[in-house]
Design an enzyme around this catalytic site. Structure first.
Site, mmCIF file in Angstrom:
data_model
loop_
_atom_site.group_PDB
_atom_site.id
_atom_site.type_symbol
_atom_site.label_atom_id
_atom_site.label_comp_id
_atom_site.label_asym_id
_atom_site.label_seq_id
_atom_site.Cartn_x
_atom_site.Cartn_y
_atom_site.Cartn_z
ATOM 1 C CE1 TYR A 1 -3.956 -2.163 0.621
ATOM 2 C CE2 TYR A 1 -2.490 -3.312 2.135
ATOM 3 C CZ TYR A 1 -3.661 -3.263 1.407
ATOM 4 O OH TYR A 1 -4.540 -4.316 1.454
ATOM 5 C CG HIS B 1 -6.775 5.431 0.958
ATOM 6 N ND1 HIS B 1 -7.504 6.593 1.096
ATOM 7 C CD2 HIS B 1 -7.536 4.460 1.544
ATOM 8 C CE1 HIS B 1 -8.633 6.338 1.729
ATOM 9 N NE2 HIS B 1 -8.676 5.051 2.018
ATOM 10 C CG PHE C 1 -5.217 -2.334 7.289
ATOM 11 C CD1 PHE C 1 -4.776 -2.260 5.977
ATOM 12 C CD2 PHE C 1 -4.714 -3.328 8.108
ATOM 13 C CE1 PHE C 1 -3.862 -3.182 5.487
ATOM 14 C CE2 PHE C 1 -3.805 -4.256 7.625
ATOM 15 C CZ PHE C 1 -3.372 -4.175 6.313
ATOM 16 C CG ASN D 1 -11.767 1.132 6.160
ATOM 17 O OD1 ASN D 1 -11.332 2.152 5.621
ATOM 18 N ND2 ASN D 1 -12.391 0.190 5.488
ATOM 19 C CG ASP E 1 -6.684 9.759 1.002
ATOM 20 O OD1 ASP E 1 -6.672 9.440 2.212
ATOM 21 O OD2 ASP E 1 -7.461 9.259 0.174
ATOM 22 C CG ASN F 1 -14.523 4.119 4.985
ATOM 23 O OD1 ASN F 1 -15.616 4.616 5.247
ATOM 24 N ND2 ASN F 1 -14.346 3.276 3.987
#
Length: 189
Positions: A15, A20, A66, A68, A93, A114
């Site tokens: 990632y 993000h 993560f 969320n 972001d 989120n």
């Protein structure tokens, strides 16, 4: 006065280059500028470090839960150091800003983000500062997930990095509690 700067993102090599992760990129840039390293802290569910801004200790945090589920990490560190919500800056972001634009904001909704949604839930308030890092929008709502979970092109990345460098120049003002000066300097770049 800002005592905690959080970068939102997703952990792991898969990632790290995704749009993000712009919040992670911002706090990584701050750490590089101040020549500090992040250390994994299980009690904070993330990696943390600290820098001195305006003669004041400011904590840096990258939640490793993560995107969320970022709120629990933020709450853990804030509670441990007795940091109030209005002393927290969350870098993230922002689809609704053009690439290369960075805006400061106090409070507000989550706008479908989120990471912000979970932060608001965990802190039980929306009363924290946000550093909104513009990544642009793919054009349609159906393309948003793939867009944020993909890497920007070289030109896009240069614009994003330039805007983050502008934001780094105003963190001293934020640390000293001069939000209006920071906004004026950042928003007139």
């Amino acid at each position: 006065m800002i005592k905690l700067i959080v970068g939102l993102g997703n952990p792991g090599k898969d990632y790290q280059t995704h749009r993000h992760n712009a919040g992670f990129w911002f706090v990584d840039s701050l750490a590089t500028k101040f020549d500090v390293q992040f250390t994994a802290k299980s009690k904070f569910l993330g990696e943390s470090s600290s820098i001195t801004l305006g003669n004041k200790l400011t904590h840096l945090l990258k939640p490793k839960t993560f995107m969320n589920n970022s709120g629990g990490s933020i709450k853990s560190l804030a509670n441990y150091y007795n940091i109030k919500s209005d002393e927290i800056l969350v870098a993230h972001d922002e689809l609704d800003l053009p690439i290369g634009t960075v805006k400061l904001k106090m409070s507000g909704g989550h706008g479908g983000h989120n990471g912000l949604r979970d932060t608001i839930k965990a802190l039980d308030t929306n009363n924290f500062y946000r550093l909104r890092i513009g990544i642009g929008h793919p054009g349609t709502k159906d393309d948003v997930v793939d867009f944020v979970l993909s890497s920007p092109g070289i030109s896009e990345l240069k614009h994003i990095e330039s805007s983050m460098n502008n934001a780094i120049e105003v963190v001293d003002s934020l640390a000293n509690g001069d939000f209006e000066d920071a906004m004026l300097r950042l928003h007139t770049e």
